[in-house]
Design an enzyme around this catalytic site. Structure first.
Site, PDB file in Angstrom:
ATOM      1  N   HIS A  18       0.876  -1.221   0.123  1.00  0.00           N
ATOM      2  CA  HIS A  18      -0.011   0.191   0.155  1.00  0.00           C
ATOM      3  C   HIS A  18       0.934   1.202   0.079  1.00  0.00           C
ATOM      4  O   HIS A  18       0.747   2.277  -1.107  1.00  0.00           O
ATOM      5  CB  HIS A  18      -0.792  -0.127   1.372  1.00  0.00           C
ATOM      6  CG  HIS A  18      -1.795   1.239   1.324  1.00  0.00           C
ATOM      7  ND1 HIS A  18      -3.137   1.343   0.919  1.00  0.00           N
ATOM      8  CD2 HIS A  18      -1.688   2.454   1.739  1.00  0.00           C
ATOM      9  CE1 HIS A  18      -3.478   2.515   0.990  1.00  0.00           C
ATOM     10  NE2 HIS A  18      -2.539   3.240   1.750  1.00  0.00           N
ATOM     11  N   GLU A  19       1.748   1.363   0.791  1.00  0.00           N
ATOM     12  CA  GLU A  19       2.705   2.415   1.028  1.00  0.00           C
ATOM     13  C   GLU A  19       3.591   2.703   0.015  1.00  0.00           C
ATOM     14  O   GLU A  19       4.064   3.700  -0.658  1.00  0.00           O
ATOM     15  CB  GLU A  19       3.597   2.466   2.278  1.00  0.00           C
ATOM     16  CG  GLU A  19       2.722   2.269   3.680  1.00  0.00           C
ATOM     17  CD  GLU A  19       1.636   3.597   3.557  1.00  0.00           C
ATOM     18  OE1 GLU A  19       2.089   4.683   3.082  1.00  0.00           O
ATOM     19  OE2 GLU A  19       0.873   3.596   4.339  1.00  0.00           O
ATOM     20  N   HIS A  22       2.074   4.709  -2.848  1.00  0.00           N
ATOM     21  CA  HIS A  22       2.291   6.035  -2.745  1.00  0.00           C
ATOM     22  C   HIS A  22       3.659   6.360  -3.047  1.00  0.00           C
ATOM     23  O   HIS A  22       3.763   7.315  -3.799  1.00  0.00           O
ATOM     24  CB  HIS A  22       1.896   6.312  -1.526  1.00  0.00           C
ATOM     25  CG  HIS A  22       0.540   6.070  -0.934  1.00  0.00           C
ATOM     26  ND1 HIS A  22      -0.525   6.721  -1.353  1.00  0.00           N
ATOM     27  CD2 HIS A  22       0.014   5.690   0.371  1.00  0.00           C
ATOM     28  CE1 HIS A  22      -1.583   6.278  -0.758  1.00  0.00           C
ATOM     29  NE2 HIS A  22      -1.388   5.802   0.122  1.00  0.00           N
TER      30      HIS A  22
END
Length: 338
Positions: A18-19, A22
Site C-alpha cells: 500500500h505504502e 504511494h
C-alpha cells in the site's frame, strides 16, 4: 508466537505494498519523499538513502510515506502540495489501487496452482442431466435463459430449484442446444442437483489472471453490498480489528498456504476499500480536498485541512480502540493462556 508470525507477515506485506504504491508514484512524479516507514512507534532499523530515509518501527500495524510539503506550505518545487492536483490525486489513489492489484495477483496465483472451475462439465450416468441429453465436454451457456459467467453461477441457479424443471442451454461444437432438466433434491443439503461436475483447468496463466481480476471485482462488490446492508439495518454490524484479523489468519494458516493467500487477498481488498472512503485522515478524505480544489480553482487552506484530518485521525483511533476491545471480549482467554 509461532501463530503470530503469519499475521505479521500478511499485514506487513499488505501495508508495505500500500505504502509502496504511494511511494513509487510520488517518485515517478518528481515529488521529494523524505521518509518511508513500515510500522509506527520507536524505530528498530533505519537505512539512510540519498534522499529518502527508510524505517522499520516497532508496531507493525501501519506505515506511512512522508513527502515534502504534504502538510505544510513550502517553496520547494518538488513538494507534494506544489504539484498539479491530478498528480497529487494519482499519488493518493496509488496506495488503495495497489491493494486491489495485490489481491488480484494473489487470487490469480491460487487459481493457477489449484485450478479454475469452468462451465465445461462431465455428466454422471443415470442422473437428470445425462438422461436429458447433456454430454461430457458440453459448456453450460445459460440457465433458465440467463447467461452464466462462472461455475458458481451455474451451481447457484440450479441449487435454488430442487424438484423443479430447469432450462439448461449448452454450447456443443459452436452450437447452442437447450435441454429441460428436472433437478433432484440433495437429501443432505435440500438443494437442487442435476448430476454434473465441473472440468477444472490448472496452470493456465491467461485464465488465472482473468479469474483473479473477476474475483477481485466480485469480492469488492460483495463487501459493498454487505456494508450497505449493515448501514440500512438489514444485517448485523460486524467489524474486526487487529486481534480479529490475527484469529482469522491463525485459522487460515492451519489449512495451508493457499488459504492464507486467500485471506490476505480479502484483507487487501478491505484495506483498499477502507482507505478510499471519504473520511478525513484516510486517502479518500485527502482525495475529497483535492477534488474540491479542482472545483474551486484554488487550494484549501492547509491549516484548516490539517485540522480536519487531525480530527478524523482522532475519531479513527477511538473507533479502533472500540473495535480492539470488542475483539478482545470475544477471545477465549483460557485457551490463549494454555
Amino acid at each position: 508466537m509461532l501463530t503470530l508470525i503469519p499475521t505479521i507477515i500478511v499485514l506487513g506485506a499488505l501495508i508495505f505494498f500500500h505504502e509502496f504504491g504511494h511511494f513509487i508514484v510520488a517518485k515517478l512524479s518528481g515529488i521529494k519523499v523524505n521518509e518511508f516507514s513500515m510500522g509506527f512507534g520507536p524505530q528498530i532499523l533505519k537505512i539512510k538513502g540519498k534522499e529518502t530515509d527508510y524505517f522499520i518501527r516497532l508496531l507493525p500495524l501501519g506505515g506511512y510515506v512522508k513527502m515534502e510539503g504534504e502538510d505544510a506550505a513550502t517553496s520547494d518545487p518538488r513538494a507534494f502540495n506544489n504539484k498539479p492536483p491530478l498528480t497529487r490525486l494519482a499519488v493518493i489513489l496509488a496506495g488503495p489501487l495497489m491493494n486491489f492489484l495485490i489481491a488480484a495477483i494473489l487470487l490469480s496465483a491460487i487459481s493457477f496452482s489449484s485450478g479454475i472451475a469452468t462451465t465445461q462439465v462431465t455428466v454422471i450416468p443415470g442422473e437428470p442431466a445425462a438422461e436429458a441429453g447433456i454430454r461430457d465436454g458440453d459448456v453450460i451457456y445459460a440457465v433458465d435463459g440467463i447467461k452464466v459467467n462462472s461455475w458458481e453461477d451455474v451451481v447457484d441457479r440450479i441449487s435454488n430449484r430442487p424438484k423443479e424443471q430447469v432450462e439448461i442451454t449448452v454450447s456443443r461444437n459452436n452450437t447452442l442446444i437447450t435441454y429441460n432438466v428436472t433437478a433432484k433434491e440433495d437429501p443432505d443439503t435440500k438443494r437442487g442437483i442435476i448430476g454434473i461436475k465441473t472440468v477444472v483447468v490448472k496452470h493456465s496463466l491467461s485464465r488465472s489472471l482473468q479469474f483473479g481480476i473477476q474475483k477481485t471485482f466480485w469480492i469488492t462488490k460483495m463487501i459493498l453490498v454487505g456494508l450497505a446492508q449493515m448501514l440500512t439495518g438489514k444485517a448485523a454490524v460486524d467489524v474486526v480489528g487487529p486481534v480479529g484479523i490475527f484469529q482469522i489468519v491463525e485459522e487460515a494458516a492451519k489449512n495451508g498456504i493457499f488459504q492464507v493467500m486467500y485471506i490476505a487477498a480479502l484483507i487487501s481488498i478491505n484495506l483498499g476499500l477502507f482507505n478510499i472512503f471519504p473520511i478525513p485522515a484516510l486517502d479518500g478524505g485527502r482525495c475529497v480536498f483535492i477534488i474540491l480544489e479542482i472545483l474551486r480553482g484554488r487550494p484549501i487552506d492547509l491549516e484548516k485541512e490539517g485540522f480536519i484530518h487531525f480530527i478524523g485521525f482522532v475519531i479513527l483511533m477511538i473507533f479502533m480502540i472500540i473495535v480492539l476491545f470488542k475483539d478482545i471480549s470475544k477471545l477465549d482467554l483460557i485457551k490463549w493462556i494454555k
